[in-house]
Design an enzyme around this catalytic site. Sequence first.
Site, PDB file in Angstrom:
ATOM      1  N   GLU A   1       0.815  -1.237   0.000  1.00  0.00           N
ATOM      2  CA  GLU A   1       0.000   0.000   0.000  1.00  0.00           C
ATOM      3  C   GLU A   1       0.844   1.280   0.000  1.00  0.00           C
ATOM      4  O   GLU A   1       0.663   2.176   0.827  1.00  0.00           O
ATOM      5  CB  GLU A   1      -0.959  -0.042   1.208  1.00  0.00           C
TER       6      GLU A   1
ATOM      7  N   ASN B   1       2.285  -5.271  -3.198  1.00  0.00           N
ATOM      8  CA  ASN B   1       0.906  -5.599  -2.827  1.00  0.00           C
ATOM      9  C   ASN B   1       0.093  -4.339  -2.570  1.00  0.00           C
ATOM     10  O   ASN B   1       0.585  -3.399  -1.923  1.00  0.00           O
ATOM     11  CB  ASN B   1       0.928  -6.464  -1.548  1.00  0.00           C
TER      12      ASN B   1
ATOM     13  N   HIS C   1     -10.197  -6.606  -1.689  1.00  0.00           N
ATOM     14  CA  HIS C   1     -11.211  -6.482  -0.638  1.00  0.00           C
ATOM     15  C   HIS C   1     -12.394  -5.772  -1.297  1.00  0.00           C
ATOM     16  O   HIS C   1     -12.463  -4.558  -1.295  1.00  0.00           O
ATOM     17  CB  HIS C   1     -10.678  -5.639   0.518  1.00  0.00           C
TER      18      HIS C   1
ATOM     19  N   GLU D   1      -5.835 -10.986  -0.949  1.00  0.00           N
ATOM     20  CA  GLU D   1      -6.615 -10.776   0.283  1.00  0.00           C
ATOM     21  C   GLU D   1      -8.119 -10.740  -0.030  1.00  0.00           C
ATOM     22  O   GLU D   1      -8.874  -9.922   0.490  1.00  0.00           O
ATOM     23  CB  GLU D   1      -6.182  -9.450   0.946  1.00  0.00           C
TER      24      GLU D   1
ATOM     25  N   ASP E   1     -11.903 -10.913  -0.211  1.00  0.00           N
ATOM     26  CA  ASP E   1     -13.149 -11.077   0.536  1.00  0.00           C
ATOM     27  C   ASP E   1     -14.178 -10.185  -0.133  1.00  0.00           C
ATOM     28  O   ASP E   1     -13.831  -9.201  -0.789  1.00  0.00           O
ATOM     29  CB  ASP E   1     -12.999 -10.793   2.037  1.00  0.00           C
TER      30      ASP E   1
END
Length: 427
Positions: A233, A274, A310, A338, A340
């Site tokens: 990030e 990432n 996400h 990651e 979801d």
Amino acid sequence: MQFIEISIDVSWLTFFAVHLNSFWSSIVDCLFIVVSFHGWEPQQFNAIVALEKILITFTGAKEIEQMKKQVVNFLMMFFFIGTAVAPMMTASAGTISFATPQSSVADTNLYQFMPFPMGAAVGIARMKNNAKYSEVVSKEFNSITAENAMKFRSLHPAENTFNWADADYLVEFAQKNGKRLHGHTLNWYQYLPAWVTNFSGDSIAWENMLKTHIQTVVAHFKGKVASWDVVNEYFNDDGTIRPSVWVKNLGPDYIARCFQYAHEADPDAILFYNDYGHEYSSAKRTAIGKLINAFKARNIPIHGIGMQFHMTYTQSDANINAAMAFAAGTGLKVHLSELDIRLNTNKVQGFVFNETLAAQQADRYKFVVQAYNAAVPKAQQFGITTWNVGDADSWVPSWQGVPDYPLPFDANYLRKPAYKAIIEGGK
Ligand code: G3I
């Protein structure tokens, strides 16, 4: 139909042969059975009648009658199985080709259905104290990421103190269960110990601190951790560089040195950049694309792009495809790192999960996996990792402050429709 026929044929045949214990009667059985299952045409049946007459001549009517009664009973029962049970078993197989009926799904493993590694981020406390949790992790996934145990604050809580316990527990679990271990994360603007956020050294001291952390951690897990999110990030959603203690004290190009330090410590580790937002921010995609091209031009060792994903269940096909095309276009390994899929987008207190939402969520899971599998060339498919296992483990409710159900397993680790959808998407 095919499925049932084979197994029952054999057993009933032996069953009848043993019971009736007469050569001829077995012949007749076989003939009748074969006829009935293969559903041969009437004229073939006539042949049987003829054959029957021959047999009567040789053995006597009474036995044949008795035999025929038994065969008819057998057929009745077989007809019942064929019409009642078979549809149940074949239906599920039709959609997900489980070898056994739905109730014993426990025998299957998610990752075995996937054409690429299928992972989950895990919490160490849960791995240690929740047997069901670690059982599902070991059964369903062949790649794991530490949700928090390998972050700066967890591993390096004080300047001269490294705390390996939790992370080493995961290394041991991964080695014992043959799981790939993905390292998260060597450098991030969050989850830093106070001694770092309050660090008052000059840029050289900061540089040494950064290098020492990265190289001590990578060296400790060398040969045990296959890959690392080196920097996490670094960009804002508008593509600008995110302000952080690292950029402030070391300048924007510190990110390149992070990759060089990690590569020096373990030349075999696959190194990722990432981030999140690839599925909604073209500005961020552009910024990341420029960074990767600049690194390639400068021979900075970068091998993979991690897209956190996400996302919400309302995310569009076009945006998801745009992210996949972008990542594939970098030529690097692509990790949905990651994943979801949130449902409570309006942040409703008391929000409840229902079948409609379950189906909508499953549709998105299927689409994401399909889009990944279609757009990312095989050689670049590093795999997909969900950000934890069951809905009760997810970071989302505490982050959003409202209930949500973003993962493929429910709070009791039962499989949600999303589970099947992931398998469907990977076909
Ligand atoms: O371990 C302490 C516990 O001792 C204490 O009682 C408790 C109460 O404050 O906090 C616990 O630490 C929490 C930790 O999760 C473990 O549960 C931290 O406060 C909390 O901030 C931390 O949240 C993690 C967050 O990253 C920050 O590091 C989430 O679990 C984790 O899912 C989340 O993951 C990030 C990825 O690393 C990067 N991408 C986004 C993703 C979601 O934010």
